[in-house]
Motif scaffolding. Sequence first.
Motif, PDB file in Angstrom:
ATOM      1  N   ALA A  43       5.713   5.635  -5.267  1.00 39.99           N
ATOM      2  CA  ALA A  43       5.194   4.495  -5.569  1.00 39.99           C
ATOM      3  C   ALA A  43       5.038   3.855  -6.999  1.00 39.99           C
ATOM      4  O   ALA A  43       4.854   2.824  -7.400  1.00 39.99           O
ATOM      5  N   ASN A  44       5.030   4.978  -8.114  1.00 37.17           N
ATOM      6  CA  ASN A  44       5.057   4.552  -9.382  1.00 37.17           C
ATOM      7  C   ASN A  44       5.701   5.520 -10.143  1.00 37.17           C
ATOM      8  O   ASN A  44       5.498   6.718 -10.007  1.00 37.17           O
TER       9      ASN A  44
ATOM     10  N   LYS B 293       3.503   8.174  -2.050  1.00 32.86           N
ATOM     11  CA  LYS B 293       2.630   8.005  -0.944  1.00 32.86           C
ATOM     12  C   LYS B 293       3.076   8.602   0.331  1.00 32.86           C
ATOM     13  O   LYS B 293       4.525   8.633   0.536  1.00 32.86           O
TER      14      LYS B 293
ATOM     15  N   THR C  62      -1.872  10.148  -1.432  1.00 36.90           N
ATOM     16  CA  THR C  62      -1.126   9.914  -2.756  1.00 36.90           C
ATOM     17  C   THR C  62      -1.055  11.222  -3.267  1.00 36.90           C
ATOM     18  O   THR C  62      -2.249  11.965  -3.501  1.00 36.90           O
TER      19      THR C  62
END
Length: 149
Positions: A43-44, A62, A74
């Motif tokens: 996700a990041n 995720k 998450t």
Amino acid sequence: MKIRILLSTLFVLVLTLSAQAQDTDYLSMMAQESEIKAIATVANVLVMANNADGTLKNVTFKTVYAVTPYVPQTFVGGCKTLESRWQKRAEGMVYFNPKPGQKVFVTVTTNGGAITSLTPINAELDHVVRNEPYRLHYSHGKASIQPRD
């Protein structure tokens, strides 16, 4: 006192010899024992620090499919990447290169802990993770599929 020192020395010697005899991949043992094993989407990716031996990153995942119980929707794992020419590979270090949006099979020691394996997912790996996770083998930061017996 002398007996304690002698026994301590003997104990350390035995541990050293047995460790050398087995020649195991420490990261594979950590991956096997990780609390979080999941198919997930990156996700990041957040850069935490740049060092001579790599860039420290926190990666947010995720969950798509959890292999182990109690995997949060998450979760976060830390890793190192090599991004610049001035950074030099450290001996024995495994580097990962997660990209946002990438679908992977990942193992993490615990939420917020170290990433112990990160493998891009394909159809065969997806099937084995979901149906036959006992066939997974971990080595040098990657998961692979063992043949059926």
